[in-house]
Design a protein around this motif. Structure first.
Motif, PDB file in Angstrom:
ATOM      1  N   PRO A 192       7.767  32.916  50.004  1.00  0.00           N
ATOM      2  CA  PRO A 192       7.895  34.341  49.652  1.00  0.00           C
ATOM      3  C   PRO A 192       7.007  34.794  48.497  1.00  0.00           C
ATOM      4  CG  PRO A 192      10.051  33.365  50.003  1.00  0.00           C
ATOM      5  CD  PRO A 192       9.073  32.232  49.929  1.00  0.00           C
ATOM      6  N   ASP A 193       6.388  33.847  47.777  1.00  0.00           N
ATOM      7  CA  ASP A 193       5.515  34.213  46.660  1.00  0.00           C
ATOM      8  C   ASP A 193       4.072  34.401  47.102  1.00  0.00           C
ATOM      9  OD1 ASP A 193       7.644  34.074  44.805  1.00  0.00           O
ATOM     10  OD2 ASP A 193       7.492  31.897  44.852  1.00  0.00           O
ATOM     11  N   LEU A 194       3.792  34.091  48.352  1.00  0.00           N
ATOM     12  CA  LEU A 194       2.444  34.230  48.913  1.00  0.00           C
ATOM     13  C   LEU A 194       2.293  35.598  49.583  1.00  0.00           C
ATOM     14  CD1 LEU A 194      -0.315  32.995  49.948  1.00  0.00           C
ATOM     15  CD2 LEU A 194       0.987  32.186  51.934  1.00  0.00           C
TER      16      LEU A 194
ATOM     17  N   GLN B  19       5.271  34.887  40.707  1.00  0.00           N
ATOM     18  CA  GLN B  19       6.300  33.984  40.200  1.00  0.00           C
ATOM     19  C   GLN B  19       7.648  34.246  40.868  1.00  0.00           C
ATOM     20  OE1 GLN B  19       5.626  31.540  38.240  1.00  0.00           O
ATOM     21  NE2 GLN B  19       4.064  32.056  36.749  1.00  0.00           N
ATOM     22  N   THR B  20       8.530  33.259  40.782  1.00  0.00           N
ATOM     23  CA  THR B  20       9.874  33.389  41.354  1.00  0.00           C
ATOM     24  C   THR B  20      10.895  32.818  40.391  1.00  0.00           C
ATOM     25  OG1 THR B  20      11.141  32.980  43.387  1.00  0.00           O
ATOM     26  CG2 THR B  20       9.922  31.134  42.507  1.00  0.00           C
TER      27      THR B  20
ATOM     28  N   TYR C 237       5.450  28.753  37.769  1.00  0.00           N
ATOM     29  CA  TYR C 237       4.212  28.122  38.217  1.00  0.00           C
ATOM     30  C   TYR C 237       3.245  28.126  37.033  1.00  0.00           C
ATOM     31  CZ  TYR C 237       6.249  29.415  42.758  1.00  0.00           C
ATOM     32  OH  TYR C 237       7.080  29.576  43.831  1.00  0.00           O
ATOM     33  N   ASN C 238       2.984  26.958  36.482  1.00  0.00           N
ATOM     34  CA  ASN C 238       2.206  26.866  35.249  1.00  0.00           C
ATOM     35  C   ASN C 238       0.723  26.619  35.466  1.00  0.00           C
ATOM     36  OD1 ASN C 238       4.351  27.270  33.380  1.00  0.00           O
ATOM     37  ND2 ASN C 238       5.064  25.183  33.788  1.00  0.00           N
TER      38      ASN C 238
ATOM     39  N   LYS D  22       4.159  37.309  36.975  1.00  0.00           N
ATOM     40  CA  LYS D  22       5.389  38.104  36.907  1.00  0.00           C
ATOM     41  C   LYS D  22       6.337  37.610  37.981  1.00  0.00           C
ATOM     42  CE  LYS D  22       3.267  42.420  35.280  1.00  0.00           C
ATOM     43  NZ  LYS D  22       3.044  43.868  35.592  1.00  0.00           N
ATOM     44  N   VAL D  23       7.624  37.621  37.672  1.00  0.00           N
ATOM     45  CA  VAL D  23       8.632  37.258  38.664  1.00  0.00           C
ATOM     46  C   VAL D  23       8.814  38.433  39.617  1.00  0.00           C
ATOM     47  CG1 VAL D  23      11.069  36.720  39.049  1.00  0.00           C
ATOM     48  CG2 VAL D  23       9.832  35.652  37.144  1.00  0.00           C
ATOM     49  N   LEU D  24       8.456  38.237  40.865  1.00  0.00           N
ATOM     50  CA  LEU D  24       8.579  39.292  41.869  1.00  0.00           C
ATOM     51  C   LEU D  24       9.540  38.918  42.990  1.00  0.00           C
ATOM     52  CD1 LEU D  24       4.833  40.446  42.179  1.00  0.00           C
ATOM     53  CD2 LEU D  24       6.646  41.347  40.703  1.00  0.00           C
TER      54      LEU D  24
END
Length: 309
Positions: A159-161, A123-124, A137-138, A201-203
């Protein structure tokens, strides 16, 4: 972890000397330590190179490269070159103005190894925006497919990949595209594999820019619809060589057509578009030509356009 596989963090940059220091500090703060951070400069004229030299002098896990002329100008060319020189088992693309939470790489490595998947998505959220900071992202991992990604709400930022290099080798960034690189890359990736795990999780902490290219495009209707048509059309021409999925074909061409009509006669129809419409819609393409006729004569198109959907 006793044995830590090498992770390649690849960051394209252009005139971000005033911001990239925060990004690099967030890389330094990672709880996972076996990484190389490859910064590829796309022709900066500020102090980016001097700043990177200082980071490299203090930590040789950082690298600085200038995009060679073998790759086109732009972030995509820089990303592709960064991948060429990378040595990691896993790839983490990142942006030169965003921040990583300290556990980002550690959590992603553990997840991809524990679940034995080909890539993971985390997540972001925006960290500098008072309203609308969260970007959740649901979707569920099992919902992700090539078609669901193309036609529904499923999406993610680059960046989330986090991906195995063995699969990243099968897909590259389209260097002609000026927008929509995530979409194009992920379309090609999902034709290769849907083996993924979603981390709720927001990373990534994403920076919001009022002056960003995307923001300016959206503020200008002509620019927005022109860019939208170009992005989907370039993506269509590349993806159609990889799959002749009719659902993808029709959906993408209708997005292009909608962008063309909403451009209020300022947006040009791309070469070969009419032929693509006839091939995709067959007999129903008569509605396409009907929509064009009423658009030219009266500025109306909805009646025939809806018949194509």
């Amino acid at each position: 972890m006793q044995e830590q596989p090498l992770v390649s963090i690849i960051i394209p940059t252009f005139n971000r000397a005033h911001l990239i220091g925060g990004t690099l500090d967030s890389v330094l703060a990672q709880t996972y330590t076996n990484w190389e951070c490859i910064v590829v400069d796309d022709g900066s004229t500020d102090g980016t190179e001097a700043l990177l030299e200082a980071y490299i002098a203090n930590d040789n896990r950082f690298q600085f490269h200038k995009r060679p002329d073998t790759h086109l100008h732009g972030g995509n060319g820089a990303r592709n070159y960064g991948f060429e020189v990378s040595k990691g088992e896993f790839i983490q693309w990142f942006d030169s103005d965003d921040l990583m939470v300290p556990e980002k790489i550690e959590i992603k490595v553990k997840t991809i190894l524990d679940y034995n998947v080909d890539f993971v998505i985390s997540q972001t959220q925006y960290f500098n925006r008072e309203k609308g900071g969260e970007y959740t992202y649901n979707f569920k991992a099992e919902e992700v497919s090539f078609i669901s990604y193309v036609t529904t709400y499923i999406s993610w930022f680059t960046p989330d990949l986090f991906i195995k290099k063995s699969f990243a080798e099968k897909v590259s960034f389209n260097e002609v595209l000026k927008a929509g690189q995530e979409y194009n890359f992920s379309c090609k990736l999902l034709l290769k594999t849907t083996s993924l795990k979603k981390i709720d999780k927001v990373l990534t902490l994403r920076r919001y820019h009022d002056s960003s290219i995307g923001y300016k495009r959206r503020e200008n209707n002509f620019s927005y619809f022109k860019s939208r048509l170009e992005m989907y059309w370039i993506n269509y021409k590349e993806i159609i060589k990889l799959t002749h999925n009719k659902q993808f074909e029709k959906y993408t061409l209708l997005v292009c057509l909608s962008s063309y009509f909403q451009g209020n006669k300022k947006v040009k129809m791309p070469k070969g578009f009419e032929i693509a419409m006839v091939k995709a819609f067959g007999v129903k393409s008569i509605y396409f030509f009907g929509a064009l006729s009423t658009y030219y004569l009266y500025g109306k198109y909805h009646f025939f356009y809806l018949k194509l959907k």
